[in-house]
Design an enzyme around this catalytic site. Sequence first.
Site, PDB file in Angstrom:
ATOM      1  N   SER A  10      -2.933   2.722   7.782  1.00 45.18           N
ATOM      2  CA  SER A  10      -2.159   3.414   6.975  1.00 45.18           C
ATOM      3  C   SER A  10      -3.141   3.951   5.832  1.00 45.18           C
ATOM      4  CB  SER A  10      -1.033   2.026   5.888  1.00 45.18           C
ATOM      5  OG  SER A  10      -0.568   3.356   5.108  1.00 45.18           O
ATOM      6  N   HIS A  35      -1.271   5.816  10.339  1.00 42.59           N
ATOM      7  CA  HIS A  35       0.022   5.663   9.394  1.00 42.59           C
ATOM      8  C   HIS A  35       0.205   6.447   8.465  1.00 42.59           C
ATOM      9  CE1 HIS A  35       3.328   3.009   8.892  1.00 42.59           C
ATOM     10  NE2 HIS A  35       2.992   3.405   7.883  1.00 42.59           N
ATOM     11  N   ASP A  37       2.571   7.556   5.212  1.00 42.70           N
ATOM     12  CA  ASP A  37       4.006   6.782   4.718  1.00 42.70           C
ATOM     13  C   ASP A  37       4.008   8.152   3.603  1.00 42.70           C
ATOM     14  OD1 ASP A  37       3.616   4.187   4.753  1.00 42.70           O
ATOM     15  OD2 ASP A  37       1.521   4.095   4.503  1.00 42.70           O
ATOM     16  N   MET A  39       6.827   8.694   0.809  1.00 43.07           N
ATOM     17  CA  MET A  39       7.739   7.787  -0.284  1.00 43.07           C
ATOM     18  C   MET A  39       8.386   8.587  -1.250  1.00 43.07           C
ATOM     19  SD  MET A  39       5.430   4.951  -1.096  1.00 43.07           S
ATOM     20  CE  MET A  39       4.374   3.893   0.438  1.00 43.07           C
ATOM     21  N   HIS A  68       6.140   7.557   8.923  1.00 36.38           N
ATOM     22  CA  HIS A  68       6.880   6.801   8.247  1.00 36.38           C
ATOM     23  C   HIS A  68       7.772   6.740   6.615  1.00 36.38           C
ATOM     24  CE1 HIS A  68       7.309   2.124   6.287  1.00 36.38           C
ATOM     25  NE2 HIS A  68       8.229   2.926   6.741  1.00 36.38           N
ATOM     26  N   MET A  70      10.228   7.021   4.451  1.00 37.14           N
ATOM     27  CA  MET A  70      10.997   5.871   3.174  1.00 37.14           C
ATOM     28  C   MET A  70      11.021   6.975   1.450  1.00 37.14           C
ATOM     29  SD  MET A  70       7.649   3.202   2.949  1.00 37.14           S
ATOM     30  CE  MET A  70       6.749   3.801   3.423  1.00 37.14           C
ATOM     31  N   MET A 139       9.015  -3.948   8.872  1.00 34.81           N
ATOM     32  CA  MET A 139       8.203  -4.529   7.624  1.00 34.81           C
ATOM     33  C   MET A 139       7.903  -5.700   7.188  1.00 34.81           C
ATOM     34  SD  MET A 139       7.897  -1.274   6.295  1.00 34.81           S
ATOM     35  CE  MET A 139       7.322  -1.528   5.281  1.00 34.81           C
ATOM     36  N   ASP A 181       4.153  -3.502   9.907  1.00 29.96           N
ATOM     37  CA  ASP A 181       3.593  -3.083   8.965  1.00 29.96           C
ATOM     38  C   ASP A 181       3.730  -3.456   7.269  1.00 29.96           C
ATOM     39  OD1 ASP A 181       2.838  -1.373   6.723  1.00 29.96           O
ATOM     40  OD2 ASP A 181       4.634   0.610   6.886  1.00 29.96           O
TER      41      ASP A 181
HETATM   42  C1  DX5 Z   1       4.114  -0.199   2.749  1.00 28.14           C
HETATM   43  C2  DX5 Z   1       3.605   0.519   4.304  1.00 28.14           C
HETATM   44  C3  DX5 Z   1       2.690   0.302   4.838  1.00 28.14           C
HETATM   45  C4  DX5 Z   1       1.459  -0.004   3.813  1.00 28.14           C
HETATM   46  C5  DX5 Z   1       0.444  -1.309   3.889  1.00 28.14           C
HETATM   47  O1  DX5 Z   1       5.557   0.717   2.124  1.00 28.14           O
HETATM   48  O2  DX5 Z   1       4.268   1.425   4.961  1.00 28.14           O
HETATM   49  O3  DX5 Z   1       1.969   1.066   5.468  1.00 28.14           O
HETATM   50  O4  DX5 Z   1       0.938   1.108   3.365  1.00 28.14           O
HETATM   51  O5  DX5 Z   1      -0.310  -1.929   2.900  1.00 28.14           O
HETATM   52  P1  DX5 Z   1      -0.964  -2.827   3.293  1.00 28.14           P
HETATM   53  O6  DX5 Z   1      -1.304  -2.764   4.355  1.00 28.14           O
HETATM   54  O7  DX5 Z   1      -2.191  -2.832   2.317  1.00 28.14           O
HETATM   55  O8  DX5 Z   1      -0.071  -3.544   3.276  1.00 28.14           O
HETATM   56 ZN    ZN Z   2       3.978   2.057   6.337  1.00 27.12          ZN
END
Ligand code: DX5
Ligand code: ZN
Length: 232
Positions: A10, A35, A37, A39, A68, A70, A139, A181
Amino acid sequence: MNKTFRIAPSILSANFSKLGQEINDVISSGADIVHFDVMDNHYVPNLTIGPLVCEAIRPITDAIIDVHLMVKPVDRIIPDFAKAGANIITFHPEGSDHIDRSLSLVRDSGCKSGLVFNPATPLEYLDHVMDKIDMVLLMSVNPGFGGQKFIPETLNKLRMARKKIDDYTEKTGREIWLEVDGGVNADNIAEIAKAGADTFVAGSAIFKAANDDDPNRYDTILKSLRSSLSKA
Ligand code: DX5
Ligand code: ZN
């Protein structure tokens, strides 16, 4: 059993001031998937990166980019990520008013599609849309931040998801990836694999392990994740 395991760093935990380098180095150390992310400070209480960053990293790597989302709502932004070079786009059922339609939108935009399940979100959301899904993402933390602790109940949920997917694959011959994840590290990855995951997101475990500019700085952590996986 001879299984394919994929490791998906990630980039949320990467050094953003040299993101391209981080991606090249982690992939050349043996990671499989980027990956990504996204947000929105609305669906989750954090704000990260969007299609512009995806577009910027697309030319520097041939690796699969696994976006991903969110965000809420999801439909407006899906085609933008497809145009920006995403290969897989996953979203949370809570982020869409019409889940079947959003899944179709991802596929029609040319990407693989998937649903993401928060720790308390039931897997039943899969039941009537399996044909439209290429990846199930569980998750193992509540979404919004890297560096949180793995929630152990995820192992039970992984076993349930594995069963649903295996039953489906047996009927149709079509493969669906099962990704996990949050809080994944070299100490728990084998147990997570045994519970049924085949694709592993790891942010802080990978990027926080390195602290210099050595291009091979991720070799050790990638090797240790792989060696733990080989025990699964
Ligand atoms: C959290 C993200 C993850 C996060 C994982 O909302 O979707 O992808 O970056 O990070 P670690 O491996 O540090 O938990
Ligand atoms: Zn993620």
